[in-house]
Design a protein around this motif. Structure first.
Motif, PDB file in Angstrom:
ATOM      1  N   TYR A  89       0.596  -1.259   0.025  1.00  0.00           N
ATOM      2  CA  TYR A  89      -0.139   0.242  -0.008  1.00  0.00           C
ATOM      3  C   TYR A  89       0.627   1.166   0.055  1.00  0.00           C
ATOM      4  CZ  TYR A  89      -4.277  -1.802  -1.012  1.00  0.00           C
ATOM      5  OH  TYR A  89      -5.581  -2.110  -0.688  1.00  0.00           O
ATOM      6  N   TYR A  90       2.312   1.521   1.103  1.00  0.00           N
ATOM      7  CA  TYR A  90       2.962   2.528   1.466  1.00  0.00           C
ATOM      8  C   TYR A  90       3.591   2.462  -0.570  1.00  0.00           C
ATOM      9  CZ  TYR A  90       1.630   2.982   5.598  1.00  0.00           C
ATOM     10  OH  TYR A  90       1.037   3.266   6.666  1.00  0.00           O
ATOM     11  N   ARG A  91       3.900   1.690  -1.342  1.00  0.00           N
ATOM     12  CA  ARG A  91       4.338   1.984  -3.110  1.00  0.00           C
ATOM     13  C   ARG A  91       2.986   1.866  -3.463  1.00  0.00           C
ATOM     14  NH1 ARG A  91       6.410  -3.533  -4.552  1.00  0.00           N
ATOM     15  NH2 ARG A  91       4.178  -3.853  -4.970  1.00  0.00           N
ATOM     16  N   ASN A  92       2.225   1.896  -3.736  1.00  0.00           N
ATOM     17  CA  ASN A  92       0.557   1.603  -4.238  1.00  0.00           C
ATOM     18  C   ASN A  92       0.012   3.332  -4.698  1.00  0.00           C
ATOM     19  OD1 ASN A  92       0.084   0.921  -7.514  1.00  0.00           O
ATOM     20  ND2 ASN A  92      -1.866   0.541  -6.605  1.00  0.00           N
ATOM     21  N   ASN A  93       0.155   3.563  -3.077  1.00  0.00           N
ATOM     22  CA  ASN A  93      -0.364   4.332  -3.169  1.00  0.00           C
ATOM     23  C   ASN A  93       0.092   5.486  -2.476  1.00  0.00           C
ATOM     24  OD1 ASN A  93      -2.770   3.103  -3.140  1.00  0.00           O
ATOM     25  ND2 ASN A  93      -3.518   3.282  -0.928  1.00  0.00           N
ATOM     26  N   THR A  94       1.652   5.726  -1.519  1.00  0.00           N
ATOM     27  CA  THR A  94       2.539   6.687  -0.832  1.00  0.00           C
ATOM     28  C   THR A  94       3.391   7.236  -2.305  1.00  0.00           C
ATOM     29  OG1 THR A  94       1.804   5.965   0.542  1.00  0.00           O
ATOM     30  CG2 THR A  94       3.536   8.132   0.370  1.00  0.00           C
ATOM     31  N   ALA A  95       4.193   5.793  -2.176  1.00  0.00           N
ATOM     32  CA  ALA A  95       5.810   6.269  -4.065  1.00  0.00           C
ATOM     33  C   ALA A  95       4.862   6.360  -4.857  1.00  0.00           C
ATOM     34  CB  ALA A  95       6.237   4.475  -3.552  1.00  0.00           C
ATOM     35  N   ASN A  96       3.854   5.746  -5.507  1.00  0.00           N
ATOM     36  CA  ASN A  96       4.143   6.485  -6.527  1.00  0.00           C
ATOM     37  C   ASN A  96       3.371   7.374  -6.704  1.00  0.00           C
ATOM     38  OD1 ASN A  96       4.101   3.784  -7.544  1.00  0.00           O
ATOM     39  ND2 ASN A  96       2.320   2.480  -7.848  1.00  0.00           N
ATOM     40  N   SER A  97       2.380   8.028  -5.466  1.00  0.00           N
ATOM     41  CA  SER A  97       1.417   9.383  -6.015  1.00  0.00           C
ATOM     42  C   SER A  97       3.013  10.414  -5.833  1.00  0.00           C
ATOM     43  CB  SER A  97       0.408   9.954  -4.826  1.00  0.00           C
ATOM     44  OG  SER A  97      -0.134   9.184  -4.839  1.00  0.00           O
ATOM     45  N   ARG A  98       4.163  10.207  -4.711  1.00  0.00           N
ATOM     46  CA  ARG A  98       4.911  11.211  -4.690  1.00  0.00           C
ATOM     47  C   ARG A  98       6.112  11.264  -5.957  1.00  0.00           C
ATOM     48  NH1 ARG A  98      10.366  12.280  -4.796  1.00  0.00           N
ATOM     49  NH2 ARG A  98      10.529  10.628  -6.543  1.00  0.00           N
ATOM     50  N   SER A  99       6.075   9.986  -6.853  1.00  0.00           N
ATOM     51  CA  SER A  99       6.469   9.864  -7.930  1.00  0.00           C
ATOM     52  C   SER A  99       5.653  10.573  -9.618  1.00  0.00           C
ATOM     53  CB  SER A  99       6.364   8.321  -8.888  1.00  0.00           C
ATOM     54  OG  SER A  99       7.151   8.342 -10.479  1.00  0.00           O
ATOM     55  N   MET A 100       4.019  10.708  -9.443  1.00  0.00           N
ATOM     56  CA  MET A 100       3.272  11.335 -10.097  1.00  0.00           C
ATOM     57  C   MET A 100       3.215  12.265  -9.807  1.00  0.00           C
ATOM     58  SD  MET A 100       1.485   9.441 -12.383  1.00  0.00           S
ATOM     59  CE  MET A 100       0.326  10.654 -12.870  1.00  0.00           C
ATOM     60  N   ILE A 101       3.115  13.224  -8.525  1.00  0.00           N
ATOM     61  CA  ILE A 101       3.671  14.736  -8.040  1.00  0.00           C
ATOM     62  C   ILE A 101       4.862  15.274  -8.805  1.00  0.00           C
ATOM     63  CG2 ILE A 101       3.860  16.133  -5.950  1.00  0.00           C
ATOM     64  CD1 ILE A 101       2.186  14.038  -4.333  1.00  0.00           C
ATOM     65  N   ASP A 102       5.783  14.049  -8.763  1.00  0.00           N
ATOM     66  CA  ASP A 102       7.639  14.472  -9.258  1.00  0.00           C
ATOM     67  C   ASP A 102       7.017  15.345 -10.448  1.00  0.00           C
ATOM     68  OD1 ASP A 102       9.759  14.906  -9.201  1.00  0.00           O
ATOM     69  OD2 ASP A 102      10.375  13.638  -8.377  1.00  0.00           O
ATOM     70  N   CYS A 103       6.839  14.131 -11.298  1.00  0.00           N
ATOM     71  CA  CYS A 103       6.193  14.059 -12.740  1.00  0.00           C
ATOM     72  C   CYS A 103       5.111  15.355 -13.086  1.00  0.00           C
ATOM     73  CB  CYS A 103       5.281  13.008 -13.250  1.00  0.00           C
ATOM     74  SG  CYS A 103       6.913  11.155 -13.198  1.00  0.00           S
ATOM     75  N   ALA A 104       5.071  15.717 -12.030  1.00  0.00           N
ATOM     76  CA  ALA A 104       4.249  17.441 -12.341  1.00  0.00           C
ATOM     77  C   ALA A 104       4.682  17.874 -12.165  1.00  0.00           C
ATOM     78  CB  ALA A 104       2.793  16.020 -10.987  1.00  0.00           C
ATOM     79  N   VAL A 105       5.275  18.538 -11.217  1.00  0.00           N
ATOM     80  CA  VAL A 105       5.880  19.853 -10.994  1.00  0.00           C
ATOM     81  C   VAL A 105       7.263  19.604 -12.367  1.00  0.00           C
ATOM     82  CG1 VAL A 105       7.717  19.609  -9.388  1.00  0.00           C
ATOM     83  CG2 VAL A 105       5.807  19.574  -8.609  1.00  0.00           C
ATOM     84  N   ASP A 154       3.239  20.279   0.144  1.00  0.00           N
ATOM     85  CA  ASP A 154       4.727  20.272   0.032  1.00  0.00           C
ATOM     86  C   ASP A 154       5.315  21.124  -0.496  1.00  0.00           C
ATOM     87  OD1 ASP A 154       4.603  20.215   3.488  1.00  0.00           O
ATOM     88  OD2 ASP A 154       5.979  18.723   3.000  1.00  0.00           O
ATOM     89  N   ALA A 155       4.426  19.642  -1.744  1.00  0.00           N
ATOM     90  CA  ALA A 155       5.045  19.877  -2.885  1.00  0.00           C
ATOM     91  C   ALA A 155       4.208  21.800  -3.771  1.00  0.00           C
ATOM     92  CB  ALA A 155       4.376  18.942  -3.909  1.00  0.00           C
ATOM     93  N   THR A 156       3.166  21.858  -3.508  1.00  0.00           N
ATOM     94  CA  THR A 156       2.468  23.061  -3.706  1.00  0.00           C
ATOM     95  C   THR A 156       3.198  24.642  -3.153  1.00  0.00           C
ATOM     96  OG1 THR A 156       0.111  22.154  -3.485  1.00  0.00           O
ATOM     97  CG2 THR A 156       0.356  24.238  -3.572  1.00  0.00           C
ATOM     98  N   ALA A 157       3.848  24.292  -1.673  1.00  0.00           N
ATOM     99  CA  ALA A 157       4.312  25.465  -1.223  1.00  0.00           C
ATOM    100  C   ALA A 157       5.603  25.893  -1.951  1.00  0.00           C
ATOM    101  CB  ALA A 157       4.631  24.672   0.490  1.00  0.00           C
ATOM    102  N   ALA A 158       6.272  24.914  -1.570  1.00  0.00           N
ATOM    103  CA  ALA A 158       7.761  24.840  -2.487  1.00  0.00           C
ATOM    104  C   ALA A 158       7.589  25.384  -4.509  1.00  0.00           C
ATOM    105  CB  ALA A 158       8.366  23.544  -2.282  1.00  0.00           C
TER     106      ALA A 158
END
Ligand SMILES: NC(=O)c1ccc[n+]([C@@H]2O[C@H](COP(=O)([O-])OP(=O)(O)OC[C@H]3O[C@@H](n4cnc5c(N)ncnc54)[C@H](O)[C@@H]3O)[C@@H](O)[C@H]2O)c1
Ligand SMILES: O=c1ccn([C@@H]2O[C@H](COP(=O)(O)OP(=O)(O)O[C@H]3O[C@H](CO)[C@H](O)[C@H](O)[C@H]3O)[C@@H](O)[C@H]2O)c(=O)[nH]1
Length: 328
Positions: A89-105, A154-158
């Motif tokens: 769950y931490y991979r699919n929901n958290t780590a993959n979301s981190r990657s999605m946010i990174d790609c978005a930024v 945090d990504a929004t703030a930065a």
């Protein structure tokens, strides 16, 4: 400009894709079809079968399609499974979301709408629960979603990524036009299970716990029609496009029904008296959780249209009947 919908072949995501296509938007769906279905994606949307954790793929999609906004539904969603296999769950929901946010930024995406959950509140001290109330998830599923909320803020703030986080309560029902619905195999959601029992696909339904501190002893939930939930996403996109500030919003109707009330409604609306067994509590279930839902109305101008349990159940029944004819 296009919109990238992750998990767009799933239950809620497919309703969103239909709504976006109806509104004339260009839509790209990224889904690995782990719990979703190819048939759920309308032909007007481009379906890319792949993983949200594949940063090279996501970055390419953002660049090639000129992605302006990401609506991120893709996740693993079964609470007890998250207790048994938290790292998945931490991979699919958290780590993959981190990657999605990174790609978005990195890719210059302007807006990000995220599927969070009432599970971030755990067992709330007061009901209805408001967005600023304490967050105390009781499962890795809830924690995995809360961690993504924190990363997004945090990504929004930065980096200035615009976001709206929607905390869904109990989603049910189906597209009133019956183009899509909840097709999930081995579903555990109450209304889906009760509908399957009413249509003879299960021999019975168990009521998990009858000794909760609620009026009839069974758990109370705030059931929201999937089409109203999708309307909140459309409102969130409009809000972000017009320069609205980041927001975290509950999505529910602000009133609860007990498990027994839901089962009685399914029996009445279907006209079938199926078997109901009283069973022990299911671990991890909060007794009662109902949304304080004023903020979504105030900030997004959200106006629910299907706030009626009979209608939610009728649409769920109609979709289940249709699914039965589809030979999946
Ligand atoms: N159903 C509810 O009551 C409820 C309540 C609160 C929050 N949510 C959230 O809503 C979202 C959608 O849930 P749903 O009920 O539609 O579930 P679902 O399982 O029907 O949809 C999830 C979709 O994501 C896809 N997917 C999963 N992991 C992926 C990955 N790594 N890469 C690409 N695609 C992937 C699946 O194939 C599926 O199509 C989830 O984020 C869930 O946590 C749902
Ligand atoms: O066969 C069943 C299925 C469910 N229930 C009961 O019905 C209630 C609702 O259960 P659901 O499984 O339909 O939904 P949850 O409230 O457990 O969870 C849902 O809402 C959560 C937020 O509160 C999360 O977002 C989660 O993903 C989503 O499934 C609970 O008391 C549950 O014990 C039964 O009695 N019998």
């Amino acid at each position: 400009m296009s919109i990238l919908v992750t998990g767009g072949a799933g239950y809620i995501g497919s309703h969103m894709v239909h709504a976006l296509v109806d509104a004339g938007e260009r839509v790209v769906v990224l889904d690995d079809l782990s719990t979703g279905f190819r048939f759920a994606v309308p032909p007007e949307a481009a379906l890319v079968v792949g993983d949200t954790g594949d940063a090279a793929l996501v970055s390419r999609l953002i660049a090639e399609h000129g992605i302006e906004a990401i609506v991120h539904f893709a996740a693993s969603i079964v609470v007890p499974e998250s207790v048994a296999d938290p790292l998945r769950y931490y991979r699919n929901n958290t780590a993959n979301s981190r990657s999605m946010i990174d790609c978005a930024v990195t890719g210059g995406v302007k807006h990000f709408v995220f599927s969070s959950t009432a599970a971030v509140y755990g067992n709330p001290a007061r009901v209805p629960v408001a967005e600023d109330d304490p967050l105390a998830p009781m499962s890795p599923y809830g924690s995995s979603k809360l961690m993504t909320e924190i990363m997004l803020r945090d990504a929004t703030a930065a980096h200035g990524l615009g976001h709206v986080i929607l905390r869904y309560f109990n989603v049910a029902g189906a597209d009133p036009l019956m183009r899509t619905g909840q097709s999930t195999r081995n579903a555990t959601h109450l209304i889906k299970v009760a509908v399957e029992a009413a249509l003879g696909l299960r021999g019975k339904i168990d009521v998990f716990g009858t000794d909760y501190p609620t009026p009839d002893g069974t758990c109370v939930r705030d059931y929201i029609h999937v089409s109203d939930l999708v309307a909140a996403h459309a409102d969130a996109l409009r809000h972000l496009r017009s320069g609205g500030a980041p927001a975290t919003l509950n999505c529910g109707y602000g009133r609860g029904f007990s498990v027994l009330e839901v089962i009685e409604t399914v029996k009445r609306v279907s006209g079938v008296d199926f078997r109901v067994d009283l069973a022990p509590r299911r671990p991890g279930d909060p007794a009662a959780i109902v949304a304080a839902c004023d903020r979504a109305r105030e900030i997004l101008g959200w106006q629910p249209r299907w706030d009626d349990l009979d209608t939610i159940v009728r649409h769920a029944l109609d979709w289940q009947r249709k699914l039965g004819t589809m030979n999946l």
